[in-house]
Design an enzyme around this catalytic site. Structure first.
Site, PDB file in Angstrom:
ATOM      1  N   LYS A   1       0.914  -1.063   0.069  1.00 31.34           N
ATOM      2  CA  LYS A   1       0.068  -0.175   0.217  1.00 31.34           C
ATOM      3  C   LYS A   1       0.905   1.168   0.038  1.00 31.34           C
ATOM      4  CE  LYS A   1      -3.875   1.750   2.695  1.00 31.34           C
ATOM      5  NZ  LYS A   1      -4.793   1.715   3.978  1.00 31.34           N
TER       6      LYS A   1
ATOM      7  N   SER B   1      -9.702   1.602   3.229  1.00 35.43           N
ATOM      8  CA  SER B   1      -8.913   2.442   2.342  1.00 35.43           C
ATOM      9  C   SER B   1      -8.013   1.607   1.462  1.00 35.43           C
ATOM     10  CB  SER B   1      -8.113   3.304   3.003  1.00 35.43           C
ATOM     11  OG  SER B   1      -7.281   2.808   4.041  1.00 35.43           O
TER      12      SER B   1
ATOM     13  N   SER C   1      -9.788  -0.838   7.153  1.00 37.95           N
ATOM     14  CA  SER C   1      -9.259  -0.617   5.746  1.00 37.95           C
ATOM     15  C   SER C   1      -8.384  -1.754   5.011  1.00 37.95           C
ATOM     16  CB  SER C   1      -8.206   0.477   5.927  1.00 37.95           C
ATOM     17  OG  SER C   1      -9.084   1.576   6.113  1.00 37.95           O
TER      18      SER C   1
END
Length: 502
Positions: A92, A167, A191
Site C-alpha cells: 500500500k 482504504s 481498511s
C-alpha cells in the site's frame, strides 16, 4: 468488456489446489519457471490490466526484476529458498520504501521519496520477496471506497462498476485481480478487512502492536495496523508470521506467536460468539451468509453462542472522534516546507502553508482535519474527545468480558457488498453514510483486537460477501485456524478473469 462477475470453484477443484504462495514456491524449487519469468508475467499483467483496475499508483519493474534475479542465482547455485522468496507482492502506498515514491494517494506528497524502508518491508526483503509496486488507496487512508485517492479509485475485479473498498482498495484490487500474489495494507477502522470482503479475498488485521508501524505514514496512530491481504488463509498466516516481529523502533511493538503451525488444528468444542448488535442494520443476504457460516462451524463441532454487546453502539462515534483528532495532529507536518507539494504562488510563510494545505489535501482529508481540530479545541475537548477516550475504555472492557465466555466472535465484515462507483459521493448521498459503512469493522480497531475477513458467499449480483472472525489480543493463531477450517470445508474461492493464472 466488463469482467465475469465471479466464479466459485467446486470442492473437488479446491482440493486439488494449495495456497498461492506454496504453489509458487514449488514451481520455483522444481524449476517449472524462473523467478524472472514469473515476475515478468506479473508485470505484463499489470501493464495489460492496470488501466482498467487502477490498482497501482507506482510500478517498480527495475526493483522487481533485480530482486527476482537474486532468487534465480540462489536456485541455480542449489541453495534453499524460503516460502516467500521470489513471490511477487505489493505494498500500500502509505508504507515507506527507500528511494521509491510514496504518496499516500495525495497531491501533497507528490514526488516524496522516503530515505528509509518501513520495518515490514525490511523484513520482507530479508525473506527475498519481489516487490511489483505501490498500490492505490484512499488519500491518507481516509475513506471506505478508495475514491478519495488523488489518482482516482481502484476498481473491483468482480465488476468494474463497483469500488474495491477502502482504504486499502488498491491492494485488494491487485490481489483479487491477480496482479500480485499478496500485498500489505493498513487497517485503521477496517481498511484491510472491508476491501478484502468487497473483492472476495482474505484480509488480516493483526492485534495492535503485533506488527511494527515504523515506516507506516500515520493516519491515527493508536488505531493504525499493518496486515496482509491474500488469496487464502494459509497465505495470510505465512505473511503474518514473517512480519509479526518485535521492533525496538516502534514503542508499541510486541510481535506475536507464529500462526502457521496451528492452522489445521481441530476446532471441536470451540465457542464462537455472535453478538446480536453486529447483525443490526446488516443487509439480509449478508446476514444470511454469516449465519450459514455459523451452521458450517456447528457441523464441525464448534458451539455457537449468541450474546449481547450493547457497547458496540458507541464504537463508531468513538472511533471517528479519536481518529479525526489524531489525524489533525499527524497531518500537521505537511506544510510545504520540508517535503512534498508546495504552492507556487503565495505571500509570506503563513500564506504559503495555508495555500499548500488547501491545494494539496483533498476534501475528505480536509474534512477530517477540521473535525479533529474541532473536538480538540477549548470548550469541546471535554464534551467530545475526553468522553470518547473514556468510552473507548468501556468498549475494551466489554470485549474482555465477552471473551471470558467465547473463543472468537463471528460477525459480518461489512453491512453490504461493494458499492457502485460514485455512490458514496453522489449529490443525494448523505456523507455520514460513508462513515456508517465502517460500523462492523471499527470496534476491532477501537479495542486493538485481531480480526480476519474471509469470503462466505456472493450476493444476487455475484459480488462477494465477507465475514470476520474477531479474537483475543495476540491470538491470531486461533482466528486463522478457524478461518482456515471454514475455508477448507466450504471452498469459497472466488475467482476473476484478471491477471496471472498459475
Amino acid at each position: 468488456m466488463p469482467p465475469n462477475r465471479r466464479r466459485i470453484t467446486s470442492s473437488s477443484e479446491r482440493e486439488r489446489k494449495m495456497g498461492q504462495i506454496k504453489r509458487i514456491h514449488e514451481m520455483l524449487v522444481n524449476k517449472e519457471i524462473t523467478c524472472v519469468e514469473l515476475t515478468k508475467k506479473y508485470l505484463e499483467a499489470i501493464e495489460n490490466s492496470n488501466k482498467e483496475l487502477n490498482a497501482y499508483i507506482t510500478v517498480t519493474p527495475e526493483v522487481a526484476l533485480a530482486q527476482a534475479a537474486k532468487v534465480d542465482e540462489k536456485l541455480a547455485a542449489g541453495e534453499t529458498i524460503g516460502l516467500l522468496e521470489g513471490v511477487p507482492m505489493t505494498l500500500k502506498d502509505n508504507i515507506s520504501t527507500k528511494g521509491i515514491e510514496t504518496t499516500c494517494a495525495s497531491k501533497i506528497l507528490t514526488g516524496y521519496k522516503p530515505i528509509y524502508d518501513a520495518t515490514v518491508y525490511e523484513l520482507l526483503q530479508k525473506e527475498g520477496v519481489v516487490m511489483l509496486g505501490k498500490t492505490n488507496m484512499d488519500e491518507f487512508a481516509m475513506g471506505s471506497s478508495c475514491e478519495t485517492s488523488y489518482y482516482g479509485g481502484a476498481k473491483n475485479p468482480h465488476s468494474l462498476d463497483h469500488v474495491a473498498g477502502g482504504s486499502s482498495g488498491g491492494v485488494a484490487s491487485a490481489v483479487g485481480g491477480n496482479l500480485a500474489v499478496y500485498g500489505l495494507g493498513s487497517d485503521t477502522g477496517g481498511s484491510i478487512r472491508q476491501p478484502a470482503s468487497f473483492c472476495g479475498i482474505v484480509g488480516l488485521k493483526p492485534t495492535y502492536g503485533a506488527v511494527s508501524r515504523y515506516g507506516l505514514i500515520a493516519y491515527a496512530s493508536s488505531f493504525d495496523q499493518i496486515g496482509p491481504i491474500t488469496h487464502d488463509v494459509e497465505d495470510a498466516a505465512i505473511v503474518f508470521d514473517a512480519i509479526a516481529k518485535y521492533d525496538e523502533r516502534d514503542s508499541t511493538s510486541r510481535g506475536s506467536e507464529p500462526a502457521l503451525p496451528t492452522l489445521d488444528n481441530d476446532i471441536k468444542g470451540k465457542k464462537i460468539g455472535i453478538a446480536n448488535q453486529y447483525l443490526d442494520g446488516v443487509r439480509e443476504d449478508v446476514k444470511e451468509a454469516v449465519l450459514q457460516a455459523a451452521k458450517v462451524y456447528e457441523e464441525m463441532g464448534a458451539e455457537i453462542v449468541y450474546f449481547d454487546l450493547p457497547e458496540l453502539k458507541f464504537a463508531l462515534p468513538v472511533y471517528y472522534i479519536l481518529a479525526m483528532a489524531e489525524a489533525s495532529s499527524n497531518l500537521g507536518r505537511y506544510d510545504g516546507i520540508r517535503y512534498g507539494y508546495k504552492a507556487e504562488h503565495y505571500n509570506g510563510t503563513h500564506d504559503m502553508i495555508c495555500r499548500t494545505r488547501s491545494e494539496g489535501f483533498g476534501k475528505e482529508v480536509q474534512r477530517r482535519i477540521l473535525m479533529g481540530t474541532y473536538v480538540l479545541s477549548a470548550g469541546y475537548y471535554d464534551a467530545y474527545y475526553k468522553k470518547a477516550v473514556n468510552l473507548r475504555g468501556a468498549i475494551v472492557e466489554a470485549f474482555d468480558r465477552a471473551f471470558e465466555n467465547v473463543d472468537v466472535i463471528l460477525a459480518p465484515t461489512a453491512p453490504v457488498t461493494a458499492f457502485k462507483s460514485g455512490y458514496l459521493f453522489g449529490e443525494e448521498t448523505d456523507q455520514l453514510e460513508q462513515y456508517l459503512s465502517d460500523i462492523c469493522t471499527v470496534p476491532v480497531n477501537t479495542a486493538g483486537l485481531p480480526a480476519v475477513s474471509v469470503p462466505c458467499g456472493v450476493d444476487g449480483e455475484g459480488l462477494p460477501i465477507g465475514m470476520q472472525l474477531i479474537g483475543k489480543k495476540f491470538d491470531e493463531k486461533t482466528i486463522l485456524n478457524l478461518a482456515y477450517r471454514y475455508e477448507q470445508a466450504e471452498h469459497k474461492t472466488i475467482e476473476t478473469k484478471w491477471g496471472v493464472k498459475l
